[in-house]
Write an enzyme that holds these catalytic residues in place. Structure first.
Site, PDB file in Angstrom:
ATOM      1  N   ARG A 182       0.811  -1.230   0.000  1.00 49.56           N
ATOM      2  CA  ARG A 182       0.000   0.000   0.000  1.00 49.56           C
ATOM      3  C   ARG A 182       0.839   1.273   0.000  1.00 49.56           C
ATOM      4  O   ARG A 182       0.355   2.346  -0.350  1.00 49.56           O
ATOM      5  CB  ARG A 182      -0.918   0.013   1.232  1.00 49.56           C
ATOM      6  CG  ARG A 182      -1.999  -1.047   1.194  1.00 49.56           C
ATOM      7  CD  ARG A 182      -2.631  -1.186   2.550  1.00 49.56           C
ATOM      8  NE  ARG A 182      -1.582  -1.412   3.559  1.00 49.56           N
ATOM      9  CZ  ARG A 182      -1.774  -1.467   4.858  1.00 49.56           C
ATOM     10  NH1 ARG A 182      -2.982  -1.311   5.349  1.00 49.56           N
ATOM     11  NH2 ARG A 182      -0.765  -1.677   5.685  1.00 49.56           N
ATOM     12  N   HIS A 184       9.364 -23.124   5.708  1.00 51.77           N
ATOM     13  CA  HIS A 184      10.702 -23.029   5.111  1.00 51.77           C
ATOM     14  C   HIS A 184      11.669 -24.068   5.691  1.00 51.77           C
ATOM     15  O   HIS A 184      12.698 -24.360   5.094  1.00 51.77           O
ATOM     16  CB  HIS A 184      11.258 -21.603   5.202  1.00 51.77           C
ATOM     17  CG  HIS A 184      11.673 -21.200   6.577  1.00 51.77           C
ATOM     18  ND1 HIS A 184      10.815 -20.622   7.458  1.00 51.77           N
ATOM     19  CD2 HIS A 184      12.856 -21.291   7.215  1.00 51.77           C
ATOM     20  CE1 HIS A 184      11.447 -20.384   8.588  1.00 51.77           C
ATOM     21  NE2 HIS A 184      12.679 -20.772   8.467  1.00 51.77           N
ATOM     22  N   LYS A 213      15.206 -26.749   3.924  1.00 51.71           N
ATOM     23  CA  LYS A 213      16.602 -26.797   4.397  1.00 51.71           C
ATOM     24  C   LYS A 213      17.269 -28.067   3.882  1.00 51.71           C
ATOM     25  O   LYS A 213      16.646 -29.134   3.815  1.00 51.71           O
ATOM     26  CB  LYS A 213      16.635 -26.777   5.934  1.00 51.71           C
ATOM     27  CG  LYS A 213      16.307 -25.405   6.504  1.00 51.71           C
ATOM     28  CD  LYS A 213      16.379 -25.413   8.013  1.00 51.71           C
ATOM     29  CE  LYS A 213      16.002 -24.071   8.585  1.00 51.71           C
ATOM     30  NZ  LYS A 213      17.065 -23.072   8.461  1.00 51.71           N
ATOM     31  N   HIS A 263       6.808 -26.043  12.024  1.00 54.46           N
ATOM     32  CA  HIS A 263       8.173 -26.548  11.819  1.00 54.46           C
ATOM     33  C   HIS A 263       8.454 -27.873  12.562  1.00 54.46           C
ATOM     34  O   HIS A 263       8.946 -28.831  11.987  1.00 54.46           O
ATOM     35  CB  HIS A 263       9.211 -25.537  12.301  1.00 54.46           C
ATOM     36  CG  HIS A 263       9.081 -24.182  11.670  1.00 54.46           C
ATOM     37  ND1 HIS A 263       8.792 -24.014  10.347  1.00 54.46           N
ATOM     38  CD2 HIS A 263       9.201 -22.938  12.188  1.00 54.46           C
ATOM     39  CE1 HIS A 263       8.759 -22.714  10.069  1.00 54.46           C
ATOM     40  NE2 HIS A 263       8.995 -22.047  11.174  1.00 54.46           N
TER      41      HIS A 263
HETATM   42  N1  LIG Z   1       9.318 -12.047   8.720  1.00 55.22           N
HETATM   43  C1  LIG Z   1       9.610 -13.315   8.841  1.00 55.22           C
HETATM   44  O1  LIG Z   1      10.737 -13.720   9.125  1.00 55.22           O
HETATM   45  C2  LIG Z   1       8.542 -14.365   8.609  1.00 55.22           C
HETATM   46  C3  LIG Z   1       8.886 -15.707   8.776  1.00 55.22           C
HETATM   47  C4  LIG Z   1       7.923 -16.679   8.531  1.00 55.22           C
HETATM   48  C5  LIG Z   1       6.650 -16.298   8.142  1.00 55.22           C
HETATM   49  N2  LIG Z   1       6.348 -14.981   8.003  1.00 55.22           N
HETATM   50  C6  LIG Z   1       4.986 -14.624   7.566  1.00 55.22           C
HETATM   51  O2  LIG Z   1       5.099 -13.854   6.383  1.00 55.22           O
HETATM   52  C7  LIG Z   1       4.072 -12.877   6.335  1.00 55.22           C
HETATM   53  C8  LIG Z   1       4.692 -11.500   6.209  1.00 55.22           C
HETATM   54  O3  LIG Z   1       5.494 -11.253   7.343  1.00 55.22           O
HETATM   55  P1  LIG Z   1       6.392  -9.963   7.504  1.00 55.22           P
HETATM   56  O4  LIG Z   1       7.196 -10.175   8.737  1.00 55.22           O
HETATM   57  O5  LIG Z   1       7.087  -9.633   6.242  1.00 55.22           O
HETATM   58  O6  LIG Z   1       5.278  -8.853   7.802  1.00 55.22           O
HETATM   59  P2  LIG Z   1       5.442  -7.267   7.746  1.00 55.22           P
HETATM   60  O7  LIG Z   1       6.868  -6.865   7.869  1.00 55.22           O
HETATM   61  O8  LIG Z   1       4.447  -6.725   8.705  1.00 55.22           O
HETATM   62  O9  LIG Z   1       4.984  -6.904   6.253  1.00 55.22           O
HETATM   63  C9  LIG Z   1       3.649  -6.932   5.854  1.00 55.22           C
HETATM   64  C10 LIG Z   1       3.580  -6.423   4.430  1.00 55.22           C
HETATM   65  O10 LIG Z   1       2.225  -6.448   3.981  1.00 55.22           O
HETATM   66  C11 LIG Z   1       1.940  -5.217   3.321  1.00 55.22           C
HETATM   67  N3  LIG Z   1       0.493  -5.021   3.391  1.00 55.22           N
HETATM   68  C12 LIG Z   1      -0.271  -4.891   4.505  1.00 55.22           C
HETATM   69  N4  LIG Z   1      -1.564  -4.761   4.166  1.00 55.22           N
HETATM   70  C13 LIG Z   1      -1.601  -4.807   2.805  1.00 55.22           C
HETATM   71  C14 LIG Z   1      -2.657  -4.727   1.863  1.00 55.22           C
HETATM   72  N5  LIG Z   1      -3.928  -4.566   2.254  1.00 55.22           N
HETATM   73  N6  LIG Z   1      -2.352  -4.804   0.546  1.00 55.22           N
HETATM   74  C15 LIG Z   1      -1.053  -4.970   0.134  1.00 55.22           C
HETATM   75  N7  LIG Z   1      -0.027  -5.062   0.993  1.00 55.22           N
HETATM   76  C16 LIG Z   1      -0.308  -4.979   2.310  1.00 55.22           C
HETATM   77  C17 LIG Z   1       2.772  -4.197   4.082  1.00 55.22           C
HETATM   78  O11 LIG Z   1       3.072  -3.052   3.330  1.00 55.22           O
HETATM   79  P3  LIG Z   1       2.191  -1.710   3.326  1.00 55.22           P
HETATM   80  O12 LIG Z   1       1.964  -1.328   4.742  1.00 55.22           O
HETATM   81  O13 LIG Z   1       3.035  -0.775   2.532  1.00 55.22           O
HETATM   82  O14 LIG Z   1       0.931  -2.086   2.614  1.00 55.22           O
HETATM   83  C18 LIG Z   1       4.063  -4.998   4.232  1.00 55.22           C
HETATM   84  O15 LIG Z   1       4.777  -4.932   3.017  1.00 55.22           O
HETATM   85  C19 LIG Z   1       3.266 -13.078   7.616  1.00 55.22           C
HETATM   86  O16 LIG Z   1       2.211 -13.970   7.354  1.00 55.22           O
HETATM   87  C20 LIG Z   1       4.258 -13.731   8.546  1.00 55.22           C
HETATM   88  O17 LIG Z   1       3.637 -14.487   9.555  1.00 55.22           O
HETATM   89  C21 LIG Z   1       7.263 -14.010   8.223  1.00 55.22           C
END
Ligand SMILES: NC(=O)c1ccc[n+]([C@@H]2O[C@H](COP(=O)([O-])OP(=O)(O)OC[C@H]3O[C@@H](n4cnc5c(N)ncnc54)[C@H](OP(=O)(O)O)[C@@H]3O)[C@@H](O)[C@H]2O)c1
Length: 491
Positions: free
Chosen positions: A50, A178, A182, A240
């Site tokens: 967004r 993920h 591995k 996991h």
């Molecule tokens: N980070 C990790 O290491 C990790 C590991 C395993 C799994 N995950 C999973 O991966 C997913 C993402 O995690 P994250 O840590 O990257 O989260 P994050 O840092 O909070 O990022 C969320 C992303 O979603 C975007 N977003 C939110 N609402 C949106 C909408 N309505 N339309 C389009 N984009 C939207 C946000 O950008 P804007 O605010 O600019 O829209 C941001 O780019 C989650 O399900 C999390 O549980 C993450």
């Protein structure tokens, strides 16, 4: 260096492209595959979120992410520039049914493999898929990728799976865990099914018990908001750790075909004995880190890390004793453990063999240790077989534990690709073997959910443990009650 076979040209739309996962994991993984020539040069990555960003702004962010998360010796500025030229940014509220998707639709080539990667919070998976469907963007060659967690309980997992399933077939749906990407985890399949010696020694006749530990030194860092609603059982065990357990406990699949492997993993999940409410106190331990020291640095406790609430009943540590009710695993406990702010970052599986039935050696000849096969996922992926050998020299017959030790990176003398590199290429190839099928995810929730309910119904708080320790002492009691010890305490 193994031969690299390029995948088909693809368009990959990443929703959540400004988030932590995309910047820290997905872009670096795609960069490596691009650099090594596996991604055809005309493929495109369409970043959607967004925030108001131009293509150039996004390219700048992506370049910075590569500098932060790709090893310096691997980052070639010319390749990074070429990689960035394959990126486009689309500003889009992807969950809003009224949003204008024409900018995104315009960039997609109907002849290519199309990947929709949902790197957003899971409550958006349903709305985003609905919009992808109503905008008519699903082709026969499309795939959707869902990150964990799929829901926060069985009902919400079903709801997400139903919403996604209305738009994408199960064969088009790639649920990422993920850990399954591995190298060591895949080596588990090779260890068990490409070597004739191990499979014969993989049952209750010879194995005493199995331990699976996923230990982190970090606290909740920036993810406190998510974590406080999840906790260690949902964040680590439901996905996991149970997946690792499935690969250890499953029967040989009929083939490496994705569904044959997943059928066998599902049987393990269905064979898990439910932990009854009256067993919660003896078969499970939940903990929460308090202040302490990790790697000699003082660190605050969990609630202080959250920077908000004054208290929390969320567990940052779990230890469980699980049982797989099958002929192969009768009376072989699986001790599962995970936690934050533990002394070492380590993920490993220990297969401990039974003690000798009889010893011809005098008791003073050795400090006996049972044979153990230790499968290490991180750090230093590898395998170690601990066995007793004779001490060298003429000074009488003394025995000591020694190890047959394979460290993959050292043995093969090459960089080991990150799990996301392999998984992303499997998605483009349309190979779902290393992804979770809907019934697996739901079976895992069905086993975990009663534990969550039983904990929620208890008046006691998770047991506090000092940061930098191996969790509450009750976790040590959980295994020692059975006359066994966690690996780090075993001589
Ligand atoms: N980070 C990790 O290491 C990790 C590991 C395993 C799994 N995950 C999973 O991966 C997913 C993402 O995690 P994250 O840590 O990257 O989260 P994050 O840092 O909070 O990022 C969320 C992303 O979603 C975007 N977003 C939110 N609402 C949106 C909408 N309505 N339309 C389009 N984009 C939207 C946000 O950008 P804007 O605010 O600019 O829209 C941001 O780019 C989650 O399900 C999390 O549980 C993450």
């Amino acid at each position: 260096m193994p031969k690299i076979i390029p995948v088909s040209t693809f368009d990959c739309v990443v929703f959540g492209a400004t988030g932590d996962l995309t910047l820290r994991k997905l872009l670096p993984a795609l960069y490596y595959r691009f650099r090594d020539g596996q991604i055809p040069g005309d493929s495109r990555i369409i970043a959607a979120a967004r925030s108001a960003l131009s293509d150039d702004d996004y390219c700048e962010r992506a370049t910075q992410a590569l500098h932060e998360h790709v090893a310096r010796e691997d980052l070639d500025p010319e390749v990074a520039n070429r990689f960035c030229s394959r990126l486009s940014y689309v500003r889009l509220d992807a969950a809003d049914p009224k949003a204008d998707w024409s900018g995104l639709a315009h960039l997609l080539d109907p002849a290519r493999v199309r990947v929709f990667y949902l790197a957003t919070s899971p409550d958006l998976y349903g709305p985003i898929c609905r919009n992808i469907g109503t905008k008519g963007l699903v082709t026969d060659n499309s795939r959707v990728v869902l990150e964990k967690p799929i829901g926060h309980d069985l009902a919400s997992a079903r709801e997400i799976n139903d919403s996604v399933g209305r738009v994408f077939d199960e064969a088009q749906t790639f649920r990422i865990d993920h850990y399954l990407g591995k190298e060591t985890v895949q080596n588990l399949l090779a260890l068990r099914f490409a070597n004739s010696i191990f499979e014969r020694l993989w049952n209750a006749d010879v194995i005493d018990h199995v331990q699976i530990t996923v230990a982190e030194t970090v606290g909740v860092e920036q993810r406190g908001g998510y974590y406080d609603h999840a906790g260690a059982l949902r964040d680590m065990v439901q996905n996991h750790i149970l997946q690792l357990m499935c690969l250890i406990a499953m029967e040989p699949p009929l083939s490496l075909d994705a569904d044959r492997v997943r059928d066998e993993k599902l049987k393990v999940l269905r064979a898990l004995r439910p932990i009854e409410p009256h067993e919660i106190g003896t078969l499970t331990v939940r903990g929460q880190y308090g202040p302490g020291a990790v790697e000699s640095q003082p660190v605050p406790g969990y609630v202080a890390d959250l920077d908000g609430p004054e208290s929390s009943a969320t567990e940052t540590f779990v230890a469980l004793k699980a049982e797989v009710r099958t002929w192969r695993w009768a009376n072989v406990p699986f001790y599962l453990r995970t936690g934050k702010r533990l002394p070492r970052k380590v993920s490993e599986i220990v297969i401990q063999y039974r003690a000798l039935p009889f010893s011809i050696f005098p008791a003073e000849a050795a400090e006996w240790q049972p044979n153990r096969l230790i499968i290490r996922l991180q750090p230093e992926e590898g395998m170690r077989l601990a066995m007793m050998t004779k001490d060298p020299g003429p000074g009488g017959l003394r025995l000591s534990p020694t190890a047959l030790d394979i460290r993959f990176e050292k043995t093969f003398g090459m960089r080991f690709p990150d799990a996301y590199e392999r998984l992303l290429m499997d998605i483009v190839r349309g190979n779902p073997t290393l992804f979770m099928r809907r019934d697996e995810v739901e079976a895992a929730w069905a086993w975990v959910e009663p534990l969550l309910q039983a904990w929620a119904g208890r008046p006691d708080h998770p047991r506090l443990y000092p940061a930098g320790s191996w969790g509450p002492t009750a976790a040590i009691a959980l295994i020692e009650r059975d006359g066994r010890t966690w690996l780090e305490d075993a001589g």
